[in-house]
Design an enzyme around this catalytic site. Structure first.
Site, mmCIF file in Angstrom:
data_model
loop_
_atom_site.group_PDB
_atom_site.id
_atom_site.type_symbol
_atom_site.label_atom_id
_atom_site.label_comp_id
_atom_site.label_asym_id
_atom_site.label_seq_id
_atom_site.Cartn_x
_atom_site.Cartn_y
_atom_site.Cartn_z
ATOM 1 N N GLY A 1 0.809 -1.238 -0.025
ATOM 2 C CA GLY A 1 0.022 0.263 0.004
ATOM 3 C C GLY A 1 0.872 1.274 0.126
ATOM 4 N N ARG B 1 3.904 -15.752 -5.207
ATOM 5 C CA ARG B 1 2.777 -16.323 -5.321
ATOM 6 C C ARG B 1 1.866 -15.335 -6.267
ATOM 7 N NH1 ARG B 1 0.459 -15.852 0.707
ATOM 8 N NH2 ARG B 1 -1.349 -16.761 -0.619
ATOM 9 N N ASP C 1 5.795 -4.937 5.824
ATOM 10 C CA ASP C 1 6.156 -6.194 6.186
ATOM 11 C C ASP C 1 6.098 -7.192 4.924
ATOM 12 O OD1 ASP C 1 3.529 -6.074 6.400
ATOM 13 O OD2 ASP C 1 3.001 -6.926 8.252
ATOM 14 N N THR D 1 5.052 2.328 6.069
ATOM 15 C CA THR D 1 3.604 1.827 6.267
ATOM 16 C C THR D 1 3.020 2.943 7.234
ATOM 17 O OG1 THR D 1 2.082 0.374 7.459
ATOM 18 C CG2 THR D 1 4.293 0.018 8.102
ATOM 19 N N ASP E 1 0.725 1.961 9.049
ATOM 20 C CA ASP E 1 0.461 1.118 10.159
ATOM 21 C C ASP E 1 1.399 1.379 11.537
ATOM 22 O OD1 ASP E 1 -2.000 0.865 9.043
ATOM 23 O OD2 ASP E 1 -1.229 -1.433 8.519
ATOM 24 N N ASP F 1 3.708 -0.896 12.034
ATOM 25 C CA ASP F 1 3.754 -2.000 12.752
ATOM 26 C C ASP F 1 5.021 -2.928 12.554
ATOM 27 O OD1 ASP F 1 3.399 -2.612 10.053
ATOM 28 O OD2 ASP F 1 1.470 -3.647 10.358
ATOM 29 N N ARG G 1 -4.714 -2.730 10.598
ATOM 30 C CA ARG G 1 -5.440 -4.184 10.672
ATOM 31 C C ARG G 1 -5.145 -4.876 11.906
ATOM 32 N NH1 ARG G 1 -5.059 -8.151 6.274
ATOM 33 N NH2 ARG G 1 -6.152 -6.663 5.113
HETATM 34 O O1 F6P Z 1 -1.207 -1.849 5.518
HETATM 35 C C1 F6P Z 1 -1.453 -0.675 5.481
HETATM 36 C C2 F6P Z 1 -2.858 -0.548 5.261
HETATM 37 O O2 F6P Z 1 -3.199 0.929 4.947
HETATM 38 C C3 F6P Z 1 -3.702 -1.298 6.208
HETATM 39 O O3 F6P Z 1 -3.948 -0.523 7.300
HETATM 40 C C4 F6P Z 1 -5.132 -1.386 5.607
HETATM 41 O O4 F6P Z 1 -5.835 -2.509 5.963
HETATM 42 C C5 F6P Z 1 -4.709 -1.856 4.248
HETATM 43 O O5 F6P Z 1 -3.275 -1.098 4.062
HETATM 44 C C6 F6P Z 1 -5.613 -1.412 3.085
HETATM 45 O O6 F6P Z 1 -5.024 -1.844 1.711
HETATM 46 P P1 F6P Z 1 -5.778 -1.620 0.468
HETATM 47 O O7 F6P Z 1 -5.134 -0.498 -0.323
HETATM 48 O O8 F6P Z 1 -5.451 -2.833 -0.467
HETATM 49 O O9 F6P Z 1 -7.532 -1.480 0.856
#
Ligand code: F6P
Length: 377
Positions: free
Chosen positions: A19, A87, A123, A145, A147, A149, A191
């Site tokens: 992301g 994958r 990650d 990120t 997040d 994390d 998440r």
């Molecule tokens: O990992 C970063 C994040 O922003 C998460 O917090 C969220 O669940 C996810 O990406 C959303 O991803 P997408 O853009 O694929 O919906």
């Protein structure tokens, strides 16, 4: 290693994976500027690792290509969270199946004459980069990120920009919630880790903060809403809920299942809480006062978009410089990281080994409690 042992690095690949988040362009800007000054050519790989799989695109990046982009959101290289070469989703006889295309990546790196790759990712992307390093590709990881994390760095870039967006949303929800005497729920990203919820909730004056690390009790949330009525005679309450938060005994809410090459989409925690609160309100005795109205806002990708704040720009620029410094020193297969005020590096394997989660008994949680925030239990 002595200066004589060092293999001169002539060309590196640069990609952004997973992301997007504020600060990716600042890292790209910094890598291209510092590598160019060191006589190292940078090849931009488009759409993450997908750019190295058949049909993918790469292009040289010069200083002219990246002028001024450190202040812009997104990534000029593009990104995807469906491009895991180990994958990789391919369509065979009309069915989407996962295939190992990692040898394509190795061949592309050789064909392009890349001495190694700088992979900017979270990650997931850094775990892919680590697997590629085991196939002989030199890697430098840069942790991103919103997040926050990843355990091996004090913070990832992008996090504080996302927190600022969420805090500003709470500031706005406060005025409308207060005017209408409503319970306002803000669902933020995160998440598995509740850092955005905890930081933005504290900065934005939330009365209740719900994070995945602390499964919540609906009764505790109701008690806090009631206490606000008892103390202030107001139905207005501000709640921030991480998308991965869930009630005790429940589990994470999903809005889409995992498929070939994709993970499940987390979401719905805010609306679930709204429905549960409305049911509980309807069943409770409100002693003659109006049953509170509840409104939920899902902040979503607003947290990932837009310009990085000053802090994230600086960390991103420093991460980019450190990545190039490691390459010049021949220190491959490492991840740059923030330790206190210094930019350092760790072995790539260690960089992805530990997740970074909110400690339910940690200082931040206890300080939030100390100023009267309900953590849902
Ligand atoms: O990992 C970063 C994040 O922003 C998460 O917090 C969220 O669940 C996810 O990406 C959303 O991803 P997408 O853009 O694929 O919906």
């Amino acid at each position: 290693m002595t200066q004589q042992d060092l293999q001169p690095v002539r060309r590196v690949g640069l990609l952004t994976g997973g992301g997007d988040c504020p600060g990716l362009n600042a890292v790209i800007w910094s890598v291209v500027r510092s590598a160019t000054q060191a006589g190292i050519e940078v090849f931009g790989i488009e759409d993450g690792f997908e750019g190295l799989i058949a049909g993918g695109t790469t292009r040289p990046l010069t200083i002219a290509d990246i002028r001024g982009i450190h202040r812009e959101g997104g990534t000029v290289l593009g990104t995807t969270n469906r491009g895991n070469p180990f994958r990789y989703p391919v369509t065979i006889n009309g069915e989407v199946v996962e295939q190992d295309c990692s040898d394509d990546v190795v061949r592309a790196v050789q064909r392009l004459g890349l001495d190694g790759l700088i992979a900017i990712g979270g990650d997931g992307s850094l775990a892919i980069a680590h697997e590629l390093s085991r196939k002989g590709i030199n890697i430098i990881g840069v942790p991103k990120t919103i997040d926050n994390d990843l355990g091996a760095t004090d913070s990832t870039f992008g996090f504080y920009s996302a927190v600022t967006t969420a805090m500003e949303a709470l500031d706005k929800l406060k005025t409308t919630g207060e005017s209408h005497d409503r319970v306002m729920i803000l669902e933020v990203m995160g998440r598995g880790a509740g850092w955005i919820a905890l930081h933005s909730g504290l900065a934005g004056g939330a009365h209740i903060i719900l994070v995945p690390e602390l499964p919540y009790s609906l009764d505790a949330v109701l008690d806090r809403i009631r206490a606000r009525w008892d103390e202030e005679r107001r139905n207005y309450t501000l709640i921030v809920v991480a998308e991965g938060a869930f009630p005790a005994g429940g589990s994470e809410s999903h809005i889409a299942k995992a498929g070939a090459g994709t993970v499940a989409r987390v979401g719905g925690a805010g609306l679930l809480l709204e429905h549960n609160l409305l049911d509980a309100f309807a069943a409770a005795d409100w002693s003659g006062r109006d049953i509170p109205e509840v409104r939920t806002t899902v902040l979503g990708h607003l947290q990932r978009g837009g310009s990085p704040g000053a802090y994230d720009r600086i960390v991103s620029i420093r991460f980019g410089c450190k990545a190039v410094e490691l390459i010049k020193q021949g220190h491959w297969n490492r991840m740059v990281c923030l330790r206190g005020t210094q930019i350092e590096s760790v072995d790539l394997a260690d960089g992805i080994a530990q997740p970074h989660n909110v400690d339910p008994d940690g200082q931040l949680v206890n300080q939030a409690r100390a100023v009267g925030v309900c953590l849902g239990n």
